[in-house]
Enzyme design. Structure first.
Site, mmCIF file in Angstrom:
data_model
loop_
_atom_site.group_PDB
_atom_site.id
_atom_site.type_symbol
_atom_site.label_atom_id
_atom_site.label_comp_id
_atom_site.label_asym_id
_atom_site.label_seq_id
_atom_site.Cartn_x
_atom_site.Cartn_y
_atom_site.Cartn_z
ATOM 1 N N HIS A 131 0.834 -1.222 0.000
ATOM 2 C CA HIS A 131 0.000 0.000 0.000
ATOM 3 C C HIS A 131 0.863 1.264 0.000
ATOM 4 C CE1 HIS A 131 -3.356 -2.715 1.244
ATOM 5 N NE2 HIS A 131 -2.372 -3.304 1.919
ATOM 6 N N GLU A 191 10.300 8.159 -16.931
ATOM 7 C CA GLU A 191 8.989 8.783 -17.181
ATOM 8 C C GLU A 191 8.496 8.455 -18.591
ATOM 9 O OE1 GLU A 191 8.429 13.038 -15.457
ATOM 10 O OE2 GLU A 191 10.572 12.742 -15.731
ATOM 11 N N SER A 251 15.399 21.398 -16.636
ATOM 12 C CA SER A 251 14.233 22.221 -16.930
ATOM 13 C C SER A 251 14.712 23.510 -17.572
ATOM 14 C CB SER A 251 13.480 22.514 -15.639
ATOM 15 O OG SER A 251 12.732 23.708 -15.773
ATOM 16 N N LYS A 292 16.581 21.861 -11.465
ATOM 17 C CA LYS A 292 15.914 20.590 -11.737
ATOM 18 C C LYS A 292 16.781 19.559 -12.442
ATOM 19 C CE LYS A 292 12.018 19.731 -11.815
ATOM 20 N NZ LYS A 292 10.777 19.330 -11.182
#
Ligand code: ARG
Length: 467
Positions: free
Chosen positions: A166, A300, A287, A293
């Protein structure tokens, strides 16, 4: 329309005989597949070589014809490889482009090649050959990824991290053990693909358009040339079956789903909140606005690309669901989903196989996280059971100790013996052996368990299994 029978200039349409007007220009482009099916040119040529040799064997072609055809096919293969071949939309697909060019080069022999053959059994043969090659590439990449997982798991056999259920801290596990879970997924994926390659390795040629052919063909001879294990046993099935392609896309979708889940973990683990791993800069991008970043683009993207592969599986299932036997032009729509599935799969596997060995673990952060969330609570319950308490009672006792820990902000291993004994007087000093993370993982020392010793055994075993 020019349908000359004696010149080496093939008619613009190889099927033009019964037509009285040229094809509408839009329809010509709309129905063509050469833009994408030209990728199968090697397989198409290989299939033609085998078919020609078979026709010679049964005396439908002379040796002279065969030699001319083989020479012409070699030349065409060279022209295509060199980027000098002129693909023509008017010639519709890879099959007719190559056949028409063959006739330009070798004359009448070129026109004899299509004896006893149809594009229907030809295309079914080409896709099977093409998929067979691509599956071999995919399996090689899976093995490379599995090797990387084994090497990393070996290095991380003793590294302790929280195991989750979980997405809540559940029990401590070793990082090596966690990585080997992905090894097992990949192992099944490879075996599914092997299975698919075995089932598709059957020759459609000989089915011709749908009903077979009147020539005394030797299908086993053709099958042998093309390294097929057998011949398709029903001509209608041979030209219309695409379930091998559906099976491939299903296998690919399952594999991508595994990579997608793995990606999700890498994204989470490399975030500041988890901070379990470092993905080397060469697998990340920045970024354009936020200078600080470093984004985990590779996982992804793999996670994102899983969507299109799942989509291709649905496309093929939908493509086939209403088709009566035998061949229907609908089938031309199978190519792009198949090809994009292959590209996406091979790209994603390559990215993972390159990236996995470069992962750096942040052992202290993993360890600290495993200590949070009372991850050795089950170990304490097991300890009480060994001392004679029924498991349900032990569960209750530990639950109370955890509640105390939540209030006092203490892990079980940080409580004093006196504090622990308030919950049960059968607890003694030896309890601290099981409350440590090291003790917890080391105790799960059976096949499939998380103990460092088992991880090393599983790594050695894994190396044997992928040999
Ligand atoms: N380009 C076609 C395909 O991909 C080849 C077979 C065409 N057959 C036909 N009868 N029109 O399926």
């Amino acid at each position: 329309m020019s349908n000359s029978s004696d010149s080496n200039t093939p008619p613009e349409k190889l099927w033009g005989g019964r037509f009285t007007e040229p094809t509408d220009a839009f329809v010509e482009a709309f129905t063509a597949s050469v833009q994408f099916d030209q990728r199968m040119y090697r397989q198409d040529i290989e299939g033609s070589r085998a078919h020609a040799r078979m026709l010679k064997k049964i005396n439908v072609l002379t040796d002279e014809d065969l030699q001319a055809l083989l020479k012409g096919l070699d030349q065409i293969e060279q022209e295509i490889t060199d980027g000098k071949f002129e693909w023509s939309i008017a010639r519709e697909d890879v099959h007719m482009n190559i056949e028409a060019r063959l006739t330009e080069i070798v004359g009448d022999a070129g026109k004899r090649l299509h004896t006893g053959r149809s594009r229907n059994d030809q295309v079914a043969t080409d896709i099977r050959l093409y998929l067979r090659d691509q599956i071999a590439f995919a399996i090689a990449e899976i093995r490379r990824l599995q090797t990387g997982l084994l090497d990393l798991a070996e290095r991380e056999a003793n590294t302790i991290m929280p195991g989750f259920t979980h997405l809540q801290v559940a029990q401590p596990v070793t990082f090596g053990h966690h990585l080997l879970a992905w090894f097992e997924n990949m192992h099944r994926d490879a075996s599914r693909l092997q299975d698919c390659a075995r089932r598709l390795n059957v020759l459609p040629l000989g089915a011709a358009a749908l009903a077979g052919t009147t020539y005394p063909i030797d299908r086993h001879f053709t099958a042998e040339q093309l390294k097929f294990d057998d011949v398709c046993r029903n001509s209608l099935d041979a030209v219309s079956d695409r379930d091998f392609a559906i099976e491939f896309c299903a296998d690919a979708a399952i594999l991508m789903t595994h990579l997608s889940r793995f990606s999700e973990e890498l994204v989470l683990w490399s975030s500041a909140q988890f901070n379990f791993i470092n993905l080397p800069d060469r697998f990340c991008t920045g970024s354009s606005i936020m200078p600080q970043k470093k984004n985990p683009d590779v996982p992804e993207l793999v996670r994102g690309k899983t969507g299109r592969v799942n989509g291709h599986l649905i496309s093929l299932l939908t493509l086939m669901k209403s088709q009566p036997l035998a061949y229907n032009k609908d089938n031309q729509e199978d190519k792009e989903p198949i090809f994009d599935t292959i590209d996406t799969l091979l790209g994603s596997l390559r990215a993972f196989a390159d990236m996995i060995p470069a992962i750096e673990s942040k052992k202290e952060n993993m360890y600290k996280a495993a200590k949070q969330g009372f991850s050795t609570a089950t170990d304490l319950a097991d300890y009480l059971v060994v001392k004679g308490l029924p498991f349900r009672d032990a569960h209750e006792v530990v639950g109370k100790a955890v509640a105390f820990g939540v209030d006092s902000n203490k892990d079980l291993s940080e409580m004093s013996l006196e504090e622990l004994q308030k919950f049960s007087d059968i607890i003694h000093k030896d309890v601290f052996d099981v409350l440590t993370l090291e003790g917890s993982v080391a105790a799960r020392n059976h096949i499939g368990g998380t103990a460092p010793e088992q991880v090393l055994k599983a790594v050695a075993d894994g190396r044997e299994r992928i040999k």
